[in-house]
Design a protein around this motif. Structure first.
Motif, PDB file in Angstrom:
ATOM      1  N   GLY A   1       7.600  -9.684   2.362  1.00 20.64           N
ATOM      2  CA  GLY A   1       9.091  -9.815   2.804  1.00 20.64           C
ATOM      3  C   GLY A   1      10.039 -10.189   1.590  1.00 20.64           C
ATOM      4  O   GLY A   1      11.109 -10.288   1.715  1.00 20.64           O
ATOM      5  N   LYS A   2       9.603 -10.099   0.438  1.00 19.08           N
ATOM      6  CA  LYS A   2      10.395 -10.494  -0.792  1.00 19.08           C
ATOM      7  C   LYS A   2      10.923  -9.079  -1.386  1.00 19.08           C
ATOM      8  O   LYS A   2      10.120  -8.058  -1.278  1.00 19.08           O
ATOM      9  CB  LYS A   2       9.716 -11.198  -1.914  1.00 19.08           C
ATOM     10  CG  LYS A   2       9.655 -12.652  -1.525  1.00 19.08           C
ATOM     11  CD  LYS A   2       9.068 -13.557  -2.685  1.00 19.08           C
ATOM     12  CE  LYS A   2       7.481 -13.814  -2.033  1.00 19.08           C
ATOM     13  NZ  LYS A   2       6.376 -14.321  -2.837  1.00 19.08           N
ATOM     14  N   PRO A   3      12.169  -9.151  -1.794  1.00 15.89           N
ATOM     15  CA  PRO A   3      12.585  -7.706  -2.387  1.00 15.89           C
ATOM     16  C   PRO A   3      12.092  -7.605  -3.638  1.00 15.89           C
ATOM     17  O   PRO A   3      12.072  -8.476  -4.390  1.00 15.89           O
ATOM     18  CB  PRO A   3      14.154  -7.690  -2.470  1.00 15.89           C
ATOM     19  CG  PRO A   3      14.218  -9.388  -2.464  1.00 15.89           C
ATOM     20  CD  PRO A   3      13.115  -9.975  -1.884  1.00 15.89           C
ATOM     21  N   LEU A   4      11.765  -6.363  -4.272  1.00 15.32           N
ATOM     22  CA  LEU A   4      11.007  -6.006  -5.254  1.00 15.32           C
ATOM     23  C   LEU A   4      12.006  -4.919  -5.902  1.00 15.32           C
ATOM     24  O   LEU A   4      12.031  -3.884  -5.403  1.00 15.32           O
ATOM     25  CB  LEU A   4       9.775  -5.488  -5.442  1.00 15.32           C
ATOM     26  CG  LEU A   4       8.890  -5.059  -6.611  1.00 15.32           C
ATOM     27  CD1 LEU A   4       9.223  -6.240  -7.785  1.00 15.32           C
ATOM     28  CD2 LEU A   4       7.770  -5.095  -6.534  1.00 15.32           C
ATOM     29  N   SER A   5      12.709  -5.048  -7.047  1.00 14.62           N
ATOM     30  CA  SER A   5      13.610  -3.904  -7.785  1.00 14.62           C
ATOM     31  C   SER A   5      12.839  -4.311  -9.384  1.00 14.62           C
ATOM     32  O   SER A   5      13.100  -5.139  -9.700  1.00 14.62           O
ATOM     33  CB  SER A   5      14.983  -3.966  -7.394  1.00 14.62           C
ATOM     34  OG  SER A   5      15.413  -4.795  -7.836  1.00 14.62           O
ATOM     35  N   PHE A   6      12.852  -2.943  -9.947  1.00 13.20           N
ATOM     36  CA  PHE A   6      12.518  -3.174 -11.307  1.00 13.20           C
ATOM     37  C   PHE A   6      12.921  -1.823 -11.792  1.00 13.20           C
ATOM     38  O   PHE A   6      13.334  -0.822 -11.423  1.00 13.20           O
ATOM     39  CB  PHE A   6      11.216  -3.403 -11.565  1.00 13.20           C
ATOM     40  CG  PHE A   6      10.205  -2.207 -11.156  1.00 13.20           C
ATOM     41  CD1 PHE A   6       9.673  -1.185 -11.911  1.00 13.20           C
ATOM     42  CD2 PHE A   6       9.676  -2.192  -9.710  1.00 13.20           C
ATOM     43  CE1 PHE A   6       8.815  -0.399 -11.445  1.00 13.20           C
ATOM     44  CE2 PHE A   6       8.851  -1.382  -9.308  1.00 13.20           C
ATOM     45  CZ  PHE A   6       8.379  -0.255 -10.093  1.00 13.20           C
ATOM     46  N   THR A   7      12.740  -1.626 -13.390  1.00 14.61           N
ATOM     47  CA  THR A   7      12.875  -0.581 -14.155  1.00 14.61           C
ATOM     48  C   THR A   7      12.004   0.093 -14.635  1.00 14.61           C
ATOM     49  O   THR A   7      10.980  -0.788 -15.224  1.00 14.61           O
ATOM     50  CB  THR A   7      14.019  -0.992 -15.207  1.00 14.61           C
ATOM     51  OG1 THR A   7      15.198  -1.589 -14.533  1.00 14.61           O
ATOM     52  CG2 THR A   7      14.458   0.230 -16.178  1.00 14.61           C
TER      53      THR A   7
END
Lengths: 492, 314
Positions: free
Chosen positions: A335-341
């Protein structure tokens, strides 16, 4: 009138020069201009295409990746894997007339492992000394057992240069390479051609073709057009999109066989977000490797489960290709958000692949931003661990060690993730010291199960070697290292 | 004229110095570490350090600039990082190839644009003019790479008249040299022919409306003479300026064409050098190009006087 005469003059000039080029010249199109024709200094895969014809190696590979005799006719491993004794072929000469004996082999090996700026130092650093026993016997003594040594010697580390020529040319040897191989270097015009002549007194018999010319075509369409128009008789690699067209064309042969390299994604485990193992596993679980192989590569790559391509010695059916599992990915995210490059290099295929990844990640609610930098910068940022995730693969080595050790051992030269696991370290060191391949394979598979679960890297696909040639060209062997050997090739 | 030429050359020295600073700084601003790129994935930290030292990358920027400039004024641009060959020698090998291609392309461009431009202006607003305008617009819009591939497809693959790629030097085999350069020169020349046609049409149309042209006509001079002796000379001034700009542009535009036809020229040298971060080659090529563009514009200035007797440089 004058115009047509002019045109006629043009065309007849073209015909004349085509005829004088003779049927025994084979022209091969490559995807890059080989930068350095010196076995010690070479760092590009494409160099090996040319150097393999100019230099003999101590040992070579066959189509099954088995090590076979070349300059060495036989060898013995003694002293608990610390001593390698090679018997050398007699009566061999370099193309400049220098005699190829044990002293010359010692010079070549020592040059490869000690020359300033040599790129071979890392793969040869287990060698303590190279000793001349007699004119036809050479001994390599190791500081610690190193199973991959023979396989390493089937590549640039085992290429033997003419001592006379190397001493005379100094730093310019790369532009005047002299070896004992089936072809001798004649000339190069940068970005235009590299020309080799057959070595008529080659110990293994003279090649069937008289002249071998390599020409670089960086653009895949241009390479393809030159094959179609007859300007070259073989090209490697073929763009995946052109494969089926060539296969259906009766004038050409297509060789499509497994390679030894892999491609995938690194995760930087030293900083957020990917210092979280669950996040790494989540991303890896979204990737549909089968779909990528089919849609982007038209089936010319094989989905990958680990670093060892099917058919290579350490490949094991126990390690299977991960199937996409969005539910699992979501569960791992918790349920945690994950964003990356996602860092990658420019290029039509890499861009397309990055976008497909992006879409696959998005199915689990993961946001990836694509950043494109040139290759040197990508490597530099990977070294400095200044990235979240990046797309990077490996051209592969015939011995399994070359596909795994430096990538996952703590502080390994290719460990871009900053990954460190004591169990993995000791298993990889153990596999290196073992001599029987079955024992090594077992050890690698234990190490791999930990690495796959830790996911500092996720394997996506294995590249295949794609070669097209005119029908009249025969005798090309599909050796998995992707290097075309032209000694026995004939052109009708 | 000679005094003007000399003064013009001397006054360009500060400009060229600024150009050297820009070229040097530009290359230094490129991202990526050349040592890392040369050694690739197999690099060890020691090997990287050794290479950086031997490339002089550990010295201060000013030191690096001064030693590079010192070499450049003696036409020594250092050695290529890729294969250790002399950059000056590389440039000396590649520049003539591109110059020949550019000149050949300019010739083709003139052969098309002079008649087309004159015809367009003389037959203004007729169907001939409209057709030529349409063709010129297509010529301008057609990208080099597309036209190049199209020509290869037609003449090399379909008709098999001309090899798809390659280069033979003019001295070695003139016939083959011209044959191999024909398609690339057409590829390059068509775009600039289109531009030049439009220039000539507009400047000649303007001149044809001038009083002195009408006077010439009124005096009963034949139409051909009025155009060639009176109108065209005046109309050629803006045309020449455009021509100079086009020639400068061609040297740069040759990059893509050289790539498509695999011609070992100046443009490809630059492209490959950028990809391999071969800094000395990039610096040498860009500097020589800058000087070349400067020289072209200088020659165009001088040629004004030759075309138009009213222009005097005293």
């Amino acid at each position: 009138m004058r115009k047509s005469q002019f045109l006629m003059a043009f065309l007849s000039a073209a015909f004349l020069s085509a005829a004088s080029a003779s049927a025994q010249t084979l022209t091969v199109g490559l995807d890059a201009d080989p930068p350095r024709l010196d076995p010690a200094l070479s760092t590009a895969l494409v160099d090996r295409q040319v150097m393999n014809q100019i230099f003999d190696k101590l040992v070579d590979l066959d189509v099954n990746l088995k090590v076979v005799p070349a300059l060495a006719t036989s060898w013995k491993v003694t002293n608990g894997g610390l001593t390698y004794t090679f018997k050398l072929r007699s009566g061999v000469k370099f193309t400049d007339g220098t005699v190829l004996d044990a002293a010359a082999v010692k010079y070549g090996l020592d040059r490869n492992r000690t020359l300033e700026g040599s790129a071979r130092k890392n793969e040869m650093n287990s060698i303590k000394e190279v000793k001349v026993i007699d004119a036809q016997t050479i001994q390599i003594n190791l500081a610690q057992p190193y199973g991959p040594l023979l396989a390493v010697l089937t590549d640039r580390a085992g290429m033997i240069v003419s001592p006379t020529a190397a001493k005379k040319a100094g730093a310019d040897f790369q532009n005047n390479p002299v070896g004992s191989g089936p072809f001798a270097f004649v000339s190069r015009v940068r970005q235009d051609n590299i020309t080799l002549n057959a070595n008529k007194s080659y110990w293994g018999g003279a090649p069937k073709i008289d002249k071998l010319v390599y020409r670089p075509f960086t653009d895949g369409d241009v390479r393809y057009a030159n094959l179609l128009s007859g300007a070259v008789q073989a090209i490697t690699p073929i763009d995946p999109k052109d494969i089926s067209k060539l296969e259906q064309n009766a004038k050409f042969n297509v060789l499509n066989y497994p390679g030894i390299g892999f491609q995938g994604v690194w995760f930087n485990v030293t900083r957020a977000p990917f210092n979280n193992k669950n996040f790494r596993q989540a991303v890896a679980a979204t990737i549909d490797r089968e779909a990528i192989a089919k849609s982007i590569f038209y089936g010319t790559v094989t989905p990958a489960a680990g670093p060892f391509p099917p058919g290579t010695p350490a490949a094991s059916s126990a390690i299977t290709v991960q199937k996409p599992n969005i539910a699992l990915a979501k569960e791992k995210l918790g349920g945690k958000p994950l964003s990356f490059t996602l860092l990658t290099v420019p290029g039509s295929v890499t861009t397309q692949l990055a976008q497909v990844y992006q879409a696959m990640f998005a199915q689990a609610g993961i946001t990836a931003k694509i950043e494109q930098v040139e290759f040197g910068t990508l490597l530099d940022r990977a070294d400095k661990q200044d990235y979240d995730a990046l797309m990077l693969g490996w051209s592969g080595r015939p011995d399994p060690d070359g596909n795994i050790y430096d990538f996952f051992v703590t502080d390994g030269t290719n460990n871009q993730a900053g990954y460190s696991n004591k169990t993995v370290d000791s298993l990889l060191a153990k596999a290196r010291a073992q001599t029987a391949m079955s024992a090594r394979t077992a050890t690698y598979n234990v190490a791999l199960s930990t690495i796959i679960s830790d996911t500092p890297y996720t394997w996506v696909y294995f590249q295949r070697n794609l070669v097209a040639s005119v029908k009249g060209l025969t005798g090309l062997k599909p050796i998995p290292d992707g290097i075309l050997r032209f000694k026995d090739v004939d052109l009708k | 004229m000679a005094v003007f030429a000399l003064r013009r050359l001397l006054s360009s020295i500060p400009t060229l110095l600024i150009v050297t600073v820009i070229v040097f700084a530009m290359v230094k601003l490129l991202p990526g570490d050349p040592a890392r790129l040369i050694l690739g994935q197999e690099a060890t930290p020691q090997a990287l350090e050794e290479l950086r030292r031997s490339l002089g990358l550990d010295r201060s920027l000013l030191q690096q600039y001064l030693s590079w400039l010192g070499g450049a004024v003696r036409l020594d641009f250092g050695t290529s990082l890729t294969d250790n060959s002399s950059v000056s020698r590389l440039i000396a090998q590649k520049l003539p190839v591109t110059l020949e291609l550019a000149l050949f392309a300019m010739l083709i461009s003139l052969l098309i644009s002079l008649p087309a431009g004159i015809l367009s202006a003389v037959r203004r607003n007729t169907w001939v003019d409209r057709l030529l305008t349409l063709l010129a617009l297509s010529g301008i819009s057609l990208p080099n790479f597309f036209l190049g591939i199209l020509l290869i497809y037609l003449f090399s693959i379909r008709l098999a008249w001309i090899p798809a790629s390659g280069y033979t030097s003019l001295l070695e085999n003139p016939g083959r040299n011209l044959l191999l350069l024909l398609l690339p020169a057409i590829t390059l020349g068509v775009g600039s022919a289109a531009v030049l046609t439009r220039y000539l049409r507009s400047s000649l149309s303007e001149t044809l409306n001038q009083d002195y042209v009408r006077t010439a006509h009124a005096k009963g001079l034949p139409g051909g003479q009025v155009i060639s002796k009176h109108a065209l000379r005046n109309a050629l001034i803006p045309f020449l300026t455009a021509f100079g700009l086009q020639l400068g542009g061609l040297l740069g535009g040759a990059v893509i064409t050289e790539q498509i036809f695999s011609i070992p020229g100046f443009g490809r040298l630059l492209v490959d050098a950028v990809f391999t971060r071969d800094l000395p080659v990039i610096q040498g090529v860009v500097l020589v190009s800058a000087v070349a563009v400067f020289l072209v514009s200088f020659l165009v200035d001088l040629s004004y006087a030759a075309v138009d007797p009213r222009i005097r440089y005293n």
